[in-house]
Design a protein around this motif. Structure first.
Motif, PDB file in Angstrom:
ATOM      1  N   ARG A  16     -76.241 -18.220  17.896  1.00 55.64           N
ATOM      2  CA  ARG A  16     -75.763 -19.596  17.666  1.00 55.64           C
ATOM      3  C   ARG A  16     -74.373 -19.571  17.038  1.00 55.64           C
ATOM      4  N   GLU A  17     -74.170 -18.709  16.072  1.00 50.71           N
ATOM      5  CA  GLU A  17     -72.867 -18.641  15.404  1.00 50.71           C
ATOM      6  C   GLU A  17     -71.787 -18.109  16.340  1.00 50.71           C
ATOM      7  N   ALA A  18     -72.145 -17.147  17.206  1.00 50.34           N
ATOM      8  CA  ALA A  18     -71.181 -16.644  18.183  1.00 50.34           C
ATOM      9  C   ALA A  18     -70.818 -17.722  19.197  1.00 50.34           C
ATOM     10  N   THR A  19     -71.785 -18.549  19.570  1.00 50.09           N
ATOM     11  CA  THR A  19     -71.553 -19.603  20.556  1.00 50.09           C
ATOM     12  C   THR A  19     -70.669 -20.709  20.000  1.00 50.09           C
ATOM     13  N   GLN A  20     -70.672 -20.889  18.689  1.00 48.07           N
ATOM     14  CA  GLN A  20     -69.869 -21.942  18.084  1.00 48.07           C
ATOM     15  C   GLN A  20     -68.378 -21.760  18.354  1.00 48.07           C
ATOM     16  N   ASN A  21     -67.959 -20.538  18.642  1.00 46.21           N
ATOM     17  CA  ASN A  21     -66.547 -20.265  18.928  1.00 46.21           C
ATOM     18  C   ASN A  21     -66.187 -20.508  20.388  1.00 46.21           C
ATOM     19  N   HIS A  22     -67.187 -20.811  21.212  1.00 44.76           N
ATOM     20  CA  HIS A  22     -66.961 -21.033  22.638  1.00 44.76           C
ATOM     21  C   HIS A  22     -66.378 -22.433  22.843  1.00 44.76           C
ATOM     22  N   PRO A  23     -65.385 -22.586  23.738  1.00 44.91           N
ATOM     23  CA  PRO A  23     -64.799 -23.924  23.957  1.00 44.91           C
ATOM     24  C   PRO A  23     -65.802 -24.947  24.477  1.00 44.91           C
ATOM     25  N   MET A  24     -66.913 -24.468  25.073  1.00 44.57           N
ATOM     26  CA  MET A  24     -67.946 -25.374  25.564  1.00 44.57           C
ATOM     27  C   MET A  24     -69.214 -25.240  24.730  1.00 44.57           C
ATOM     28  N   SER A  25     -69.055 -25.024  23.438  1.00 40.84           N
ATOM     29  CA  SER A  25     -70.206 -24.768  22.561  1.00 40.84           C
ATOM     30  C   SER A  25     -71.224 -25.899  22.572  1.00 40.84           C
ATOM     31  N   LEU A  26     -70.776 -27.107  22.913  1.00 40.78           N
ATOM     32  CA  LEU A  26     -71.691 -28.255  22.959  1.00 40.78           C
ATOM     33  C   LEU A  26     -72.813 -28.046  23.967  1.00 40.78           C
ATOM     34  N   MET A  27     -72.614 -27.137  24.926  1.00 45.52           N
ATOM     35  CA  MET A  27     -73.630 -26.878  25.940  1.00 45.52           C
ATOM     36  C   MET A  27     -74.817 -26.090  25.381  1.00 45.52           C
ATOM     37  N   GLY A  28     -74.664 -25.509  24.207  1.00 48.33           N
ATOM     38  CA  GLY A  28     -75.737 -24.711  23.635  1.00 48.33           C
ATOM     39  C   GLY A  28     -76.933 -25.558  23.226  1.00 48.33           C
TER      40      GLY A  28
END
Length: 235
Positions: free
Chosen positions: A38-50
């Motif tokens: 979850r924390e790694a995904t927060q840095n993704h530009p499309m993190s809202l998709m998580g």
């Protein structure tokens, strides 16, 4: 609707109440590798998709109550819901996961491997409909899946529904994510919203009505994350 309302998957009345749920019930029980992903995904530009962690927690309990062993997931992104499922299944559990994008999946793969559940996973890089059609044509796995989770291209949900109703066993569950679509399904169509937002909002208005009237399923729409609809196959 203010734009900041579209910045996070939270339909609760206040952000403070959402944070209370996360801090009190969700984060203390979140698996260490789910947290890391979850924390790694927060840095993704499309993190809202998580998938929101509170939704993942619900899915894990549901899978355990069902004693699910065989699942299918359409749309993987970085794999948070996927890892939730893998952790909830028994050691001999199996997941078919379908997504045309491997780049995002590879973000989550190290956490899946560290969690020791990669052996449960069959990741297929593809658009979902051809894979589902091939499985149905082969005829060996129809009615064999305990659970399916769909978080992919929204306007194809109806196509997925018809196929998954054949693949999921009687009494099995299909979960559709994002069915409240930032709460926009309950608002008048706004010409100021981006065209894609409006298109998917209009789709979900129709899709939700369709599910509510589908005699082949029992249905429950849950105000969690961006809206989760659970469908239990009746026949």
């Amino acid at each position: 609707m203010a734009n900041k309302k579209l910045e996070r998957k939270n339909l609760l009345c206040t952000d403070a109440l959402h944070e209370y749920i996360l801090e009190t019930t969700v984060y203390p029980r979140e698996h260490e590798f789910l947290k890391a992903l979850r924390e790694a995904t927060q840095n993704h530009p499309m993190s809202l998709m998580g998938t929101p962690p509170e939704e993942g927690q619900l899915l894990m309990i549901l899978l355990k109550i069902m004693n699910a062993k065989k699942t299918i997931e359409i749309g993987v992104f970085t794999g948070y819901s996927f890892l939730c499922t893998a952790l909830a299944l028994p050691n001999d559990g199996k997941i078919i996961a379908i997504d045309p994008d491997t780049e995002n999946y590879e973000i989550g793969l190290p956490y899946i491997q560290k969690a020791g559940v990669e052996n449960k996973i069959n990741f297929i890089q593809s658009e979902a409909l051809p894979v589902l059609d091939r499985i149905l044509q082969e005829g060996k796995e129809e009615g064999s899946f305990d659970f399916a989770f769909v978080d992919a291209d929204k306007t194809n949900y109806g196509e997925y529904h018809e196929r998954l109703l054949k693949l999921v066993k009687v009494g099995g569950i299909i979960g559709y994510d994002n069915t409240l679509w930032f709460g926009l399904v309950a608002a008048l169509e706004d010409p100021d919203h981006h065209e894609i937002l409006r298109e998917i909002r209009n789709f979900f208005v129709k899709f939700n009505k369709f599910l509510a009237s589908d005699s082949r399923i029992e249905v429950s729409q849950i105000c969690i994350g961006d809206g989760l609809t659970l469908c239990r196959r009746l026949f």
